[in-house]
Design a protein around this motif. Sequence first.
Motif, PDB file in Angstrom:
ATOM      1  N   THR A 172       0.859  -1.111   0.124  1.00 56.50           N
ATOM      2  CA  THR A 172      -0.009   0.089   0.043  1.00 56.50           C
ATOM      3  C   THR A 172       0.903   1.370  -0.072  1.00 56.50           C
ATOM      4  N   PRO A 173       0.747   2.155  -0.983  1.00 55.28           N
ATOM      5  CA  PRO A 173       1.863   3.288  -1.276  1.00 55.28           C
ATOM      6  C   PRO A 173       1.408   4.415  -0.347  1.00 55.28           C
ATOM      7  N   PHE A 174       0.403   4.606   0.338  1.00 49.89           N
ATOM      8  CA  PHE A 174      -0.086   5.727   1.099  1.00 49.89           C
ATOM      9  C   PHE A 174      -0.903   5.370   2.192  1.00 49.89           C
ATOM     10  N   CYS A 175      -0.509   5.712   3.471  1.00 48.92           N
ATOM     11  CA  CYS A 175      -1.417   5.750   4.777  1.00 48.92           C
ATOM     12  C   CYS A 175      -1.501   6.864   5.215  1.00 48.92           C
ATOM     13  N   VAL A 176      -2.853   7.024   5.903  1.00 49.52           N
ATOM     14  CA  VAL A 176      -3.401   8.324   6.230  1.00 49.52           C
ATOM     15  C   VAL A 176      -3.724   8.014   7.708  1.00 49.52           C
ATOM     16  N   THR A 177      -3.144   8.837   8.714  1.00 48.07           N
ATOM     17  CA  THR A 177      -3.529   8.807   9.997  1.00 48.07           C
ATOM     18  C   THR A 177      -4.148  10.044  10.589  1.00 48.07           C
ATOM     19  N   VAL A 178      -5.465   9.721  11.303  1.00 41.79           N
ATOM     20  CA  VAL A 178      -6.257  10.802  11.871  1.00 41.79           C
ATOM     21  C   VAL A 178      -5.997  10.635  13.192  1.00 41.79           C
ATOM     22  N   ASP A 179      -5.462  12.120  13.862  1.00 40.68           N
ATOM     23  CA  ASP A 179      -5.183  12.342  15.084  1.00 40.68           C
ATOM     24  C   ASP A 179      -6.069  13.321  15.585  1.00 40.68           C
ATOM     25  N   PHE A 180      -5.909  13.743  16.919  1.00 43.70           N
ATOM     26  CA  PHE A 180      -6.694  14.935  17.624  1.00 43.70           C
ATOM     27  C   PHE A 180      -6.292  16.270  17.039  1.00 43.70           C
ATOM     28  N   ASP A 181      -5.069  16.420  16.620  1.00 43.30           N
ATOM     29  CA  ASP A 181      -4.642  17.643  15.938  1.00 43.30           C
ATOM     30  C   ASP A 181      -5.658  17.841  14.779  1.00 43.30           C
ATOM     31  N   GLY A 182      -5.910  16.978  14.102  1.00 44.30           N
ATOM     32  CA  GLY A 182      -6.709  16.999  12.748  1.00 44.30           C
ATOM     33  C   GLY A 182      -8.097  17.489  13.103  1.00 44.30           C
ATOM     34  N   LEU A 183      -8.551  17.191  14.064  1.00 48.94           N
ATOM     35  CA  LEU A 183     -10.139  17.527  14.372  1.00 48.94           C
ATOM     36  C   LEU A 183     -10.011  19.072  14.694  1.00 48.94           C
ATOM     37  N   GLU A 184      -8.928  19.735  15.022  1.00 47.67           N
ATOM     38  CA  GLU A 184      -8.854  21.140  15.274  1.00 47.67           C
ATOM     39  C   GLU A 184      -8.659  22.025  13.917  1.00 47.67           C
ATOM     40  N   ASP A 185      -7.679  21.530  13.086  1.00 49.34           N
ATOM     41  CA  ASP A 185      -7.293  22.223  12.003  1.00 49.34           C
ATOM     42  C   ASP A 185      -7.456  21.314  10.542  1.00 49.34           C
ATOM     43  N   ASN A 186      -8.365  20.423  10.679  1.00 44.52           N
ATOM     44  CA  ASN A 186      -8.760  19.574   9.714  1.00 44.52           C
ATOM     45  C   ASN A 186      -7.681  19.168   8.704  1.00 44.52           C
ATOM     46  N   THR A 187      -6.557  18.606   9.527  1.00 46.00           N
ATOM     47  CA  THR A 187      -5.438  18.038   8.503  1.00 46.00           C
ATOM     48  C   THR A 187      -5.071  16.631   9.089  1.00 46.00           C
ATOM     49  N   VAL A 188      -4.347  15.741   8.365  1.00 46.42           N
ATOM     50  CA  VAL A 188      -4.185  14.439   8.583  1.00 46.42           C
ATOM     51  C   VAL A 188      -2.639  14.225   8.186  1.00 46.42           C
ATOM     52  N   THR A 189      -2.124  13.222   8.759  1.00 42.27           N
ATOM     53  CA  THR A 189      -0.762  12.789   8.385  1.00 42.27           C
ATOM     54  C   THR A 189      -0.785  11.677   7.321  1.00 42.27           C
ATOM     55  N   ILE A 190       0.149  12.050   6.288  1.00 38.74           N
ATOM     56  CA  ILE A 190      -0.079  10.795   5.255  1.00 38.74           C
ATOM     57  C   ILE A 190       1.610  10.252   5.196  1.00 38.74           C
ATOM     58  N   ARG A 191       1.541   9.202   5.164  1.00 41.64           N
ATOM     59  CA  ARG A 191       2.756   8.474   5.288  1.00 41.64           C
ATOM     60  C   ARG A 191       3.032   7.922   3.994  1.00 41.64           C
ATOM     61  N   TYR A 192       4.218   7.809   3.365  1.00 43.38           N
ATOM     62  CA  TYR A 192       4.635   7.390   2.135  1.00 43.38           C
ATOM     63  C   TYR A 192       5.355   6.026   2.370  1.00 43.38           C
ATOM     64  N   ARG A 193       4.887   4.713   1.678  1.00 43.10           N
ATOM     65  CA  ARG A 193       5.443   3.712   1.763  1.00 43.10           C
ATOM     66  C   ARG A 193       6.998   3.606   1.562  1.00 43.10           C
ATOM     67  N   ASP A 194       7.262   4.215   0.356  1.00 44.56           N
ATOM     68  CA  ASP A 194       8.863   3.658  -0.095  1.00 44.56           C
ATOM     69  C   ASP A 194      10.037   4.397   0.970  1.00 44.56           C
ATOM     70  N   ASN A 195       9.652   5.654   1.498  1.00 45.74           N
ATOM     71  CA  ASN A 195      10.890   6.046   2.252  1.00 45.74           C
ATOM     72  C   ASN A 195      10.401   6.373   3.787  1.00 45.74           C
ATOM     73  N   MET A 196       9.137   6.122   4.035  1.00 41.48           N
ATOM     74  CA  MET A 196       8.543   6.402   5.397  1.00 41.48           C
ATOM     75  C   MET A 196       8.205   7.529   5.911  1.00 41.48           C
ATOM     76  N   GLU A 197       8.645   8.626   4.784  1.00 47.19           N
ATOM     77  CA  GLU A 197       8.538  10.181   5.141  1.00 47.19           C
ATOM     78  C   GLU A 197       6.974  10.309   5.505  1.00 47.19           C
TER      79      GLU A 197
END
Length: 485
Positions: free
Chosen positions: A437-462
Motif C-alpha cells: 500500500t503506497p499511502f497511509c493516512v492517520t487521523v489524530d486529535f490535531d486534525g480535529l482542530e485544523d482539518n489536517t491528517v498525516t500521510i505516510r509514504y511507503r517507500d521512504n516512510m516519510e
Amino acid sequence: MPEKNLDSLDKIVSLSKARGFIFQSSDIYGGLAAVYDYGPLGVELKRNIQANWWKSMTQHHDNIVGVDAAIFMHPKVWEASGHVEGFNDPMIDDKQSKKRYRADMLIEQHIQKLRDKGKDDEADHLQEQLDTTGTRKGLCEDLYDIIMQEEIKAPESGAFDWTEVRQFNLMFKTHYGATSSGDEDAIYLRPETAQGIFVNFKNVMDTARVQIPFGIAQVGKAFRNEVVARQFVFRMREFEQMEMQYFVEPGNDEESYDNWLNSRIEWHKNLGIREENLRTVPHPEDKLAHYARAAADIQFNFPIGWQEVEGVHNRTDFDLTRHQEYSGKKMEYYDQKQQKRYTPYVIETSIGLDRCTLMVLCDAYREEEVDGDTRTVLKLHPKLAPTKVGIFPLIKKPELQELAKKIEFELRDEYNVLYDESGSIGKRYRRQDEAGTPFCVTVDFDGLEDNTVTIRYRDNMEQDRVSVDKLADVIRDGMKTWKPE
C-alpha cells in the motif's frame, strides 16, 4: 537505510500466503499440485496488471480490438494448429518410483551439476550433444542415449532404471456431451489462447471494419498437462495468458516485429520493473518454432535465474494458412487501395499473466533494516497496488473514527482503500508495507482542530501534514510522479 532485494522464491511464497496474495488450490485437502488460487490482495494485483495491459493494447491503439473466445473449440482447430501432432514433451519414467520426468530437463540438471563441480569442458561437450538431439537417431532416441551414457539417476529414488523416452501430448483431453464416449467425441481444453483469435479473424474483419495493419487482443485461461510443473506460479497447469496478434502485410513484418519488441519492453518498465532486471533474448535461427520467422523472449531476473515472461514472435502466415486449409474458408485480406489479395503475416505478443504477477511481486520485494528491525515491503507501482490508501484513526475514539470514515467514504470512489483501527500505528504501517500500500493516512486529535491528517509514504516512510481537502490531490500526484528505486 540498508536494503536487500529478494534472494529466494520461498520468501514470496510465504508472503503470498501470509498476506492473502496467492494460496495453494484446495489447500484444506492437501492442495492440488501446480494449481493456485488468488486471495483478496492477489486478485486485485492480478486484475490491475490485466487492466493495465488491456488499456495499453486497446485503448492506446485505434487499430487493436478485443475478443473473448471460448475455452472449448472444435477439435480440428488443434489439428490445424499442429498441437495434436506436435505439442509434446519427451518424457522418461523411473521404474522404481514410477515418477515421470522431462528427459531434456534431466540432462540440463546434470549439466548444471557438472558446472557446479568445475567440470566446464564436460558440461560444454554434453550441452553440444543436447543441442543437437534429433540429428542422430531421433529426438527421443538421442535423449535416451545421453541419459544412458552419462548414467543419470532419478532425482527422487536415486535409481538408474529408466523406461525408453517417449513423447507425451500436453493437452488436457475430455469428452463433449453427456452421452459422449470414445475418441470420436474427444475435445481439448485449449493449451493457448492464440487460436481463438485466428479462427475469429474473418469475423472481426467483417464486423469491426478494421484494415491491415490491425490487432486482436485477448485475455483468457489456458491449460497444459505439464509433468514438470514447479516454481510456484511460474509454471502451472491452469494459467492465464494475455495475447495480441497483429496482422500485417507481408514485407512489413520485420519492421513491425522490431517495433512490438521495443514497445513490449517499455510496457514492462512502465509497470515499475527495474531496467536491470529485464533483458531480451532472441531465439537462434536453429531453435525457432516451426511457424516462426523470428522470435525473442523478454526475460526477468527471478530468484531462480533469468526466465521468460513474455514472447514476441513473427508467426508469418502459418496460422491463417493452416486454418484456411483445414476449414475450407478463405483467410485472405483484400487490400482495396492496392487492389490485391494476400494472407497477412502475424506478429504475436504473448505474456503469462501469472508469471507477470510473480515478476511484479519479486521485483517489488525489499527487506530493510529500520531501527534494528527488518521491514519487509513491496515497493509496487501505485497503479498496481491492491490497496492504494490505508486509513487509520490514531486510537479508537468516536470523533477520530468519524473523520477517518468520512475520508474513507470520500476516497473510496476513486481508490481501493482500507480502513484499519486494529493494533498500534506501527503494526498497521508494517501490515500495509507488506501489502504494498503506497499511502497511509492517520487521523489524530490535531486534525480535529485544523482539518489536517498525516500521510505516510511507503517507500521512504516519510510523513507530511496535509489538509483533508487536499488529500485526494496529494495522492493523485503521488501516483503520477512515482518512480521505481
